[in-house]
Design a protein around this motif. Sequence first.
Motif, PDB file in Angstrom:
ATOM      1  N   LYS A 176       0.813  -1.213   0.000  1.00 32.40           N
ATOM      2  CA  LYS A 176       0.000   0.000   0.000  1.00 32.40           C
ATOM      3  C   LYS A 176       0.849   1.267   0.000  1.00 32.40           C
ATOM      4  CE  LYS A 176      -2.089   1.304   3.759  1.00 32.40           C
ATOM      5  NZ  LYS A 176      -2.997   1.395   4.904  1.00 32.40           N
ATOM      6  N   GLU A 177       1.826   1.355   0.875  1.00 33.97           N
ATOM      7  CA  GLU A 177       2.646   2.562   0.979  1.00 33.97           C
ATOM      8  C   GLU A 177       3.495   2.770  -0.270  1.00 33.97           C
ATOM      9  OE1 GLU A 177       2.286   4.886   3.305  1.00 33.97           O
ATOM     10  OE2 GLU A 177       0.675   3.591   4.048  1.00 33.97           O
ATOM     11  N   GLU A 178       4.057   1.709  -0.797  1.00 32.26           N
ATOM     12  CA  GLU A 178       4.858   1.813  -2.018  1.00 32.26           C
ATOM     13  C   GLU A 178       3.991   2.269  -3.193  1.00 32.26           C
ATOM     14  OE1 GLU A 178       8.256   1.681  -4.333  1.00 32.26           O
ATOM     15  OE2 GLU A 178       8.123   1.417  -2.165  1.00 32.26           O
ATOM     16  N   ALA A 179       2.777   1.756  -3.263  1.00 34.61           N
ATOM     17  CA  ALA A 179       1.881   2.093  -4.368  1.00 34.61           C
ATOM     18  C   ALA A 179       1.456   3.553  -4.345  1.00 34.61           C
ATOM     19  CB  ALA A 179       0.651   1.191  -4.321  1.00 34.61           C
ATOM     20  N   LYS A 180       1.386   4.148  -3.151  1.00 31.70           N
ATOM     21  CA  LYS A 180       1.010   5.565  -3.044  1.00 31.70           C
ATOM     22  C   LYS A 180       1.974   6.452  -3.812  1.00 31.70           C
ATOM     23  CE  LYS A 180      -1.527   5.624   1.288  1.00 31.70           C
ATOM     24  NZ  LYS A 180      -1.558   6.129   2.671  1.00 31.70           N
ATOM     25  N   LYS A 181       3.231   6.052  -3.881  1.00 31.91           N
ATOM     26  CA  LYS A 181       4.229   6.825  -4.618  1.00 31.91           C
ATOM     27  C   LYS A 181       3.869   6.936  -6.091  1.00 31.91           C
ATOM     28  CE  LYS A 181       7.970   5.208  -1.646  1.00 31.91           C
ATOM     29  NZ  LYS A 181       9.199   4.400  -1.612  1.00 31.91           N
ATOM     30  N   TYR A 182       3.091   5.981  -6.582  1.00 29.21           N
ATOM     31  CA  TYR A 182       2.697   5.949  -7.986  1.00 29.21           C
ATOM     32  C   TYR A 182       1.240   6.362  -8.190  1.00 29.21           C
ATOM     33  CZ  TYR A 182       7.036   3.393  -8.228  1.00 29.21           C
ATOM     34  OH  TYR A 182       8.357   3.025  -8.103  1.00 29.21           O
ATOM     35  N   GLY A 183       0.654   6.911  -7.140  1.00 28.28           N
ATOM     36  CA  GLY A 183      -0.722   7.384  -7.230  1.00 28.28           C
ATOM     37  C   GLY A 183      -1.772   6.291  -7.175  1.00 28.28           C
ATOM     38  N   LEU A 184      -1.401   5.138  -6.682  1.00 27.66           N
ATOM     39  CA  LEU A 184      -2.340   4.021  -6.593  1.00 27.66           C
ATOM     40  C   LEU A 184      -2.897   3.913  -5.183  1.00 27.66           C
ATOM     41  CD1 LEU A 184      -0.294   1.351  -8.559  1.00 27.66           C
ATOM     42  CD2 LEU A 184      -2.261   2.648  -9.387  1.00 27.66           C
ATOM     43  N   GLU A 185      -4.158   3.606  -5.105  1.00 29.38           N
ATOM     44  CA  GLU A 185      -4.831   3.416  -3.820  1.00 29.38           C
ATOM     45  C   GLU A 185      -4.896   1.925  -3.493  1.00 29.38           C
ATOM     46  OE1 GLU A 185      -5.944   5.937  -1.915  1.00 29.38           O
ATOM     47  OE2 GLU A 185      -5.231   7.390  -3.383  1.00 29.38           O
ATOM     48  N   LEU A 186      -5.211   1.626  -2.252  1.00 31.47           N
ATOM     49  CA  LEU A 186      -5.350   0.237  -1.820  1.00 31.47           C
ATOM     50  C   LEU A 186      -6.373  -0.498  -2.677  1.00 31.47           C
ATOM     51  CD1 LEU A 186      -4.648  -2.028   0.164  1.00 31.47           C
ATOM     52  CD2 LEU A 186      -6.405  -1.120   1.692  1.00 31.47           C
ATOM     53  N   ASP A 187      -7.486   0.165  -2.992  1.00 25.40           N
ATOM     54  CA  ASP A 187      -8.513  -0.474  -3.823  1.00 25.40           C
ATOM     55  C   ASP A 187      -7.980  -0.868  -5.195  1.00 25.40           C
ATOM     56  OD1 ASP A 187     -10.402  -0.288  -1.830  1.00 25.40           O
ATOM     57  OD2 ASP A 187     -11.319   1.537  -2.622  1.00 25.40           O
ATOM     58  N   ASP A 188      -7.068  -0.065  -5.744  1.00 32.04           N
ATOM     59  CA  ASP A 188      -6.462  -0.400  -7.038  1.00 32.04           C
ATOM     60  C   ASP A 188      -5.662  -1.696  -6.937  1.00 32.04           C
ATOM     61  OD1 ASP A 188      -7.430   1.967  -8.229  1.00 32.04           O
ATOM     62  OD2 ASP A 188      -5.682   3.085  -7.515  1.00 32.04           O
ATOM     63  N   LEU A 189      -4.922  -1.834  -5.841  1.00 30.54           N
ATOM     64  CA  LEU A 189      -4.116  -3.041  -5.649  1.00 30.54           C
ATOM     65  C   LEU A 189      -4.992  -4.269  -5.463  1.00 30.54           C
ATOM     66  CD1 LEU A 189      -1.373  -1.669  -3.243  1.00 30.54           C
ATOM     67  CD2 LEU A 189      -1.257  -1.926  -5.722  1.00 30.54           C
ATOM     68  N   ILE A 190      -6.062  -4.111  -4.709  1.00 32.54           N
ATOM     69  CA  ILE A 190      -6.989  -5.218  -4.487  1.00 32.54           C
ATOM     70  C   ILE A 190      -7.632  -5.628  -5.810  1.00 32.54           C
ATOM     71  CG2 ILE A 190      -9.166  -5.884  -3.378  1.00 32.54           C
ATOM     72  CD1 ILE A 190      -8.277  -4.043  -1.018  1.00 32.54           C
ATOM     73  N   GLN A 191      -8.049  -4.641  -6.587  1.00 32.50           N
ATOM     74  CA  GLN A 191      -8.656  -4.937  -7.882  1.00 32.50           C
ATOM     75  C   GLN A 191      -7.668  -5.671  -8.788  1.00 32.50           C
ATOM     76  OE1 GLN A 191     -10.139  -1.530  -9.995  1.00 32.50           O
ATOM     77  NE2 GLN A 191     -10.985  -2.765 -11.630  1.00 32.50           N
ATOM     78  N   GLU A 192      -6.430  -5.245  -8.788  1.00 25.82           N
ATOM     79  CA  GLU A 192      -5.408  -5.908  -9.599  1.00 25.82           C
ATOM     80  C   GLU A 192      -5.222  -7.360  -9.151  1.00 25.82           C
ATOM     81  OE1 GLU A 192      -3.043  -6.079 -12.835  1.00 25.82           O
ATOM     82  OE2 GLU A 192      -4.181  -4.316 -12.214  1.00 25.82           O
ATOM     83  N   GLY A 193      -5.298  -7.578  -7.842  1.00 24.70           N
ATOM     84  CA  GLY A 193      -5.205  -8.937  -7.314  1.00 24.70           C
ATOM     85  C   GLY A 193      -6.345  -9.813  -7.802  1.00 24.70           C
ATOM     86  N   TYR A 194      -7.563  -9.252  -7.810  1.00 21.00           N
ATOM     87  CA  TYR A 194      -8.718 -10.008  -8.307  1.00 21.00           C
ATOM     88  C   TYR A 194      -8.612 -10.269  -9.806  1.00 21.00           C
ATOM     89  CZ  TYR A 194     -11.303  -9.899  -3.945  1.00 21.00           C
ATOM     90  OH  TYR A 194     -11.707 -10.097  -2.649  1.00 21.00           O
ATOM     91  N   VAL A 195      -8.084  -9.315 -10.546  1.00 18.73           N
ATOM     92  CA  VAL A 195      -7.890  -9.520 -11.988  1.00 18.73           C
ATOM     93  C   VAL A 195      -6.904 -10.670 -12.214  1.00 18.73           C
ATOM     94  CG1 VAL A 195      -6.923  -8.487 -14.086  1.00 18.73           C
ATOM     95  CG2 VAL A 195      -8.513  -7.181 -12.671  1.00 18.73           C
ATOM     96  N   GLY A 196      -5.832 -10.676 -11.429  1.00 18.50           N
ATOM     97  CA  GLY A 196      -4.855 -11.759 -11.539  1.00 18.50           C
ATOM     98  C   GLY A 196      -5.452 -13.110 -11.180  1.00 18.50           C
TER      99      GLY A 196
END
Length: 90
Positions: free
Chosen positions: A43-63
Amino acid sequence: MGMYKDLNDYEIMYLVEENDDVANELIFIKYRPIILNIAIKYKEEAKKYGLELDDLIQEGYVGLYSAMKNYNQNKDYLRTNVFHLETLIA
């Protein structure tokens, strides 16, 4: 979902391949904690790239969805992809 509780991943994936909606939902429920844990980890690393926790979760579900659709029982593709979700999210 009671009748599915004693099934292992291979048996559930067989049902998913047979277009069983309950089995499909069960896989998403079963792997949700893994997806959430990986997303929270980055989550913290992704914030540097403008990504939110929900974006990461969605990417996980896509995978996970991709792993389910490309599942090959002989290659154990689902398990391999789930363990590599960390690289998809990161």
